[in-house]
Design a protein around this motif. Structure first.
Motif, PDB file in Angstrom:
ATOM      1  N   LEU A   1      53.281  41.492  51.458  1.00 19.35           N
ATOM      2  CA  LEU A   1      52.884  40.114  51.761  1.00 19.35           C
ATOM      3  C   LEU A   1      51.808  40.070  52.840  1.00 19.35           C
ATOM      4  O   LEU A   1      50.885  39.247  52.775  1.00 19.35           O
ATOM      5  N   SER A   2      51.904  40.959  53.818  1.00 19.05           N
ATOM      6  CA  SER A   2      50.899  41.001  54.888  1.00 19.05           C
ATOM      7  C   SER A   2      49.526  41.355  54.330  1.00 19.05           C
ATOM      8  O   SER A   2      48.519  40.749  54.711  1.00 19.05           O
ATOM      9  N   TYR A   3      49.470  42.354  53.438  1.00 24.01           N
ATOM     10  CA  TYR A   3      48.179  42.711  52.838  1.00 24.01           C
ATOM     11  C   TYR A   3      47.602  41.540  52.054  1.00 24.01           C
ATOM     12  O   TYR A   3      46.414  41.242  52.149  1.00 24.01           O
TER      13      TYR A   3
ATOM     14  N   VAL B   1      47.557  45.310  41.494  1.00 23.66           N
ATOM     15  CA  VAL B   1      48.722  46.137  41.812  1.00 23.66           C
ATOM     16  C   VAL B   1      48.265  47.520  42.260  1.00 23.66           C
ATOM     17  O   VAL B   1      48.785  48.080  43.229  1.00 23.66           O
ATOM     18  N   ASN B   2      47.271  48.087  41.567  1.00 27.94           N
ATOM     19  CA  ASN B   2      46.791  49.425  41.933  1.00 27.94           C
ATOM     20  C   ASN B   2      46.207  49.450  43.338  1.00 27.94           C
ATOM     21  O   ASN B   2      46.433  50.404  44.088  1.00 27.94           O
ATOM     22  N   GLU B   3      45.457  48.428  43.706  1.00 25.11           N
ATOM     23  CA  GLU B   3      44.888  48.380  45.063  1.00 25.11           C
ATOM     24  C   GLU B   3      46.000  48.235  46.098  1.00 25.11           C
ATOM     25  O   GLU B   3      45.963  48.873  47.142  1.00 25.11           O
ATOM     26  N   LEU B   4      46.996  47.427  45.814  1.00 24.53           N
ATOM     27  CA  LEU B   4      48.136  47.308  46.724  1.00 24.53           C
ATOM     28  C   LEU B   4      48.857  48.651  46.868  1.00 24.53           C
ATOM     29  O   LEU B   4      49.273  49.026  47.965  1.00 24.53           O
ATOM     30  N   ALA B   5      48.993  49.380  45.772  1.00 23.00           N
ATOM     31  CA  ALA B   5      49.663  50.683  45.816  1.00 23.00           C
ATOM     32  C   ALA B   5      48.897  51.644  46.720  1.00 23.00           C
ATOM     33  O   ALA B   5      49.511  52.372  47.514  1.00 23.00           O
TER      34      ALA B   5
ATOM     35  N   GLY C   1      58.993  33.284  42.428  1.00 21.79           N
ATOM     36  CA  GLY C   1      57.957  32.279  42.639  1.00 21.79           C
ATOM     37  C   GLY C   1      57.156  32.465  43.921  1.00 21.79           C
ATOM     38  O   GLY C   1      56.351  31.606  44.278  1.00 21.79           O
ATOM     39  N   ILE C   2      57.342  33.576  44.619  1.00 23.72           N
ATOM     40  CA  ILE C   2      56.608  33.825  45.870  1.00 23.72           C
ATOM     41  C   ILE C   2      55.189  34.302  45.580  1.00 23.72           C
ATOM     42  O   ILE C   2      54.255  33.950  46.289  1.00 23.72           O
ATOM     43  N   LEU C   3      55.056  35.103  44.521  1.00 27.04           N
ATOM     44  CA  LEU C   3      53.737  35.601  44.120  1.00 27.04           C
ATOM     45  C   LEU C   3      53.376  35.045  42.760  1.00 27.04           C
ATOM     46  O   LEU C   3      54.248  34.667  41.972  1.00 27.04           O
ATOM     47  N   GLU C   4      52.084  35.027  42.499  1.00 30.32           N
ATOM     48  CA  GLU C   4      51.562  34.651  41.189  1.00 30.32           C
ATOM     49  C   GLU C   4      50.701  35.797  40.675  1.00 30.32           C
ATOM     50  O   GLU C   4      50.012  36.451  41.445  1.00 30.32           O
ATOM     51  N   ARG C   5      50.776  35.999  39.371  1.00 34.60           N
ATOM     52  CA  ARG C   5      49.907  36.972  38.712  1.00 34.60           C
ATOM     53  C   ARG C   5      49.005  36.210  37.755  1.00 34.60           C
ATOM     54  O   ARG C   5      49.459  35.308  37.052  1.00 34.60           O
ATOM     55  N   ARG C   6      47.722  36.600  37.765  1.00 28.04           N
ATOM     56  CA  ARG C   6      46.773  35.965  36.845  1.00 28.04           C
ATOM     57  C   ARG C   6      45.820  37.030  36.314  1.00 28.04           C
ATOM     58  O   ARG C   6      45.702  38.110  36.886  1.00 28.04           O
ATOM     59  N   GLU C   7      45.148  36.694  35.224  1.00 32.33           N
ATOM     60  CA  GLU C   7      44.165  37.610  34.664  1.00 32.33           C
ATOM     61  C   GLU C   7      42.974  37.732  35.589  1.00 32.33           C
ATOM     62  O   GLU C   7      42.558  36.758  36.220  1.00 32.33           O
ATOM     63  N   ASP C   8      42.409  38.926  35.629  1.00 28.96           N
ATOM     64  CA  ASP C   8      41.156  39.148  36.344  1.00 28.96           C
ATOM     65  C   ASP C   8      40.040  38.656  35.428  1.00 28.96           C
ATOM     66  O   ASP C   8      39.920  39.105  34.292  1.00 28.96           O
ATOM     67  N   GLU C   9      39.254  37.726  35.895  1.00 30.91           N
ATOM     68  CA  GLU C   9      38.172  37.157  35.072  1.00 30.91           C
ATOM     69  C   GLU C   9      37.149  38.219  34.665  1.00 30.91           C
ATOM     70  O   GLU C   9      36.567  38.141  33.591  1.00 30.91           O
ATOM     71  N   ALA C  10      36.950  39.231  35.510  1.00 29.57           N
ATOM     72  CA  ALA C  10      35.976  40.277  35.219  1.00 29.57           C
ATOM     73  C   ALA C  10      36.504  41.313  34.228  1.00 29.57           C
ATOM     74  O   ALA C  10      35.741  41.953  33.519  1.00 29.57           O
ATOM     75  N   ASP C  11      37.821  41.487  34.174  1.00 29.98           N
ATOM     76  CA  ASP C  11      38.446  42.467  33.292  1.00 29.98           C
ATOM     77  C   ASP C  11      39.820  41.931  32.914  1.00 29.98           C
ATOM     78  O   ASP C  11      40.782  42.070  33.656  1.00 29.98           O
TER      79      ASP C  11
ATOM     80  N   ARG D   1      45.497  42.525  36.142  1.00 31.31           N
ATOM     81  CA  ARG D   1      46.178  41.359  36.700  1.00 31.31           C
ATOM     82  C   ARG D   1      45.893  41.317  38.190  1.00 31.31           C
ATOM     83  O   ARG D   1      45.951  42.327  38.882  1.00 31.31           O
ATOM     84  N   ILE D   2      45.620  40.135  38.686  1.00 34.44           N
ATOM     85  CA  ILE D   2      45.411  39.895  40.113  1.00 34.44           C
ATOM     86  C   ILE D   2      46.681  39.259  40.654  1.00 34.44           C
ATOM     87  O   ILE D   2      47.236  38.330  40.065  1.00 34.44           O
ATOM     88  N   VAL D   3      47.128  39.771  41.781  1.00 31.77           N
ATOM     89  CA  VAL D   3      48.352  39.297  42.421  1.00 31.77           C
ATOM     90  C   VAL D   3      47.980  38.531  43.676  1.00 31.77           C
ATOM     91  O   VAL D   3      47.141  38.994  44.463  1.00 31.77           O
ATOM     92  N   GLY D   4      48.596  37.386  43.884  1.00 26.94           N
ATOM     93  CA  GLY D   4      48.359  36.593  45.089  1.00 26.94           C
ATOM     94  C   GLY D   4      49.602  35.823  45.492  1.00 26.94           C
ATOM     95  O   GLY D   4      50.556  35.694  44.700  1.00 26.94           O
ATOM     96  N   ILE D   5      49.582  35.332  46.699  1.00 23.57           N
ATOM     97  CA  ILE D   5      50.694  34.508  47.182  1.00 23.57           C
ATOM     98  C   ILE D   5      50.626  33.150  46.489  1.00 23.57           C
ATOM     99  O   ILE D   5      49.556  32.540  46.406  1.00 23.57           O
ATOM    100  N   ALA D   6      51.761  32.696  46.008  1.00 25.01           N
ATOM    101  CA  ALA D   6      51.817  31.389  45.346  1.00 25.01           C
ATOM    102  C   ALA D   6      51.481  30.300  46.356  1.00 25.01           C
ATOM    103  O   ALA D   6      51.959  30.334  47.497  1.00 25.01           O
ATOM    104  N   PRO D   7      50.653  29.327  45.957  1.00 23.07           N
ATOM    105  CA  PRO D   7      50.269  28.255  46.884  1.00 23.07           C
ATOM    106  C   PRO D   7      51.462  27.552  47.536  1.00 23.07           C
ATOM    107  O   PRO D   7      51.391  27.173  48.706  1.00 23.07           O
ATOM    108  N   ALA D   8      52.565  27.425  46.819  1.00 21.38           N
ATOM    109  CA  ALA D   8      53.741  26.740  47.362  1.00 21.38           C
ATOM    110  C   ALA D   8      54.334  27.470  48.564  1.00 21.38           C
ATOM    111  O   ALA D   8      55.032  26.861  49.373  1.00 21.38           O
ATOM    112  N   HIS D   9      54.052  28.773  48.689  1.00 18.44           N
ATOM    113  CA  HIS D   9      54.635  29.574  49.777  1.00 18.44           C
ATOM    114  C   HIS D   9      53.593  30.082  50.774  1.00 18.44           C
ATOM    115  O   HIS D   9      53.945  30.742  51.749  1.00 18.44           O
TER     116      HIS D   9
END
Length: 162
Positions: free
Chosen positions: A57-59, A68-72, A93-103, A107-115
């Motif tokens: 979460l800090s990263y 996920v690979n960059e986080l690893a 519901g703490i994180l959201e995964r979405r498609e990377d627009e470039a590839d 999947r791009i992982v981010g903190i869900a706006p609600a949290h």
């Protein structure tokens, strides 16, 4: 005078190192105690977040959404480990995964706006404290500090420093 059982012959340079060890033996438990007293925001208490979640979460808080690979790589663990953590936090519901627009395969992982606000209020003060403590140091001194903490962690854990 050396404390029996604490000082081993041939380690350090005598009194100077022992004085620093004494200072750290007092400081480290206080630092850990203060970190443990940082309350989890009410909005996050029901999620049973563990220490393994905090680095992830800090990263994401500091660097924004990533793969996920960059986080690893940053967490120095296997991508499957991060994938499990992300899956757990996504189901809650703490994180959201979405498609990377470039590839679209990634999947791009981010903190869900609600949290986002709760996680920021919880973790940002620690990052700000580190920035304040490290700001007066040169880049080389900061690296020595981090390397020293890694060496300590390895020595306590019985392993070797990187």
């Amino acid at each position: 005078m050396s404390t029996p059982g604490l000082h081993e012959a041939g380690e350090g340079d005598g009194k100077g190192v022992d004085d620093t060890v004494r200072a750290l033996l007092l400081l480290m438990p206080r630092m850990v105690g203060r970190a443990k007293k940082t309350p989890v925001p009410e909005a996050l208490r029901s999620f049973s977040l563990a220490p393994r979640h905090l680095s992830l979460l800090s990263y994401l808080l500091l660097d924004g959404p990533t793969t996920v690979n960059e986080l690893a790589v940053r967490l120095q663990v296997a991508p499957t480990t991060v994938s499990l953590l992300v899956g757990d936090l996504s189901r809650q519901g703490i994180l959201e995964r979405r498609e990377d627009e470039a590839d679209r395969r990634r999947r791009i992982v981010g903190i869900a706006p609600a949290h986002q606000a709760a996680i920021t209020s919880w973790l940002a003060p620690g990052a700000a404290a580190w920035r304040k403590a490290l700001a007066p140091l040169t880049e080389e001194q900061r690296q020595i500090f981090v390397d020293t903490l890694r060496a300590y962690e390895a020595a306590v854990g019985g392993g070797e420093a990187d």
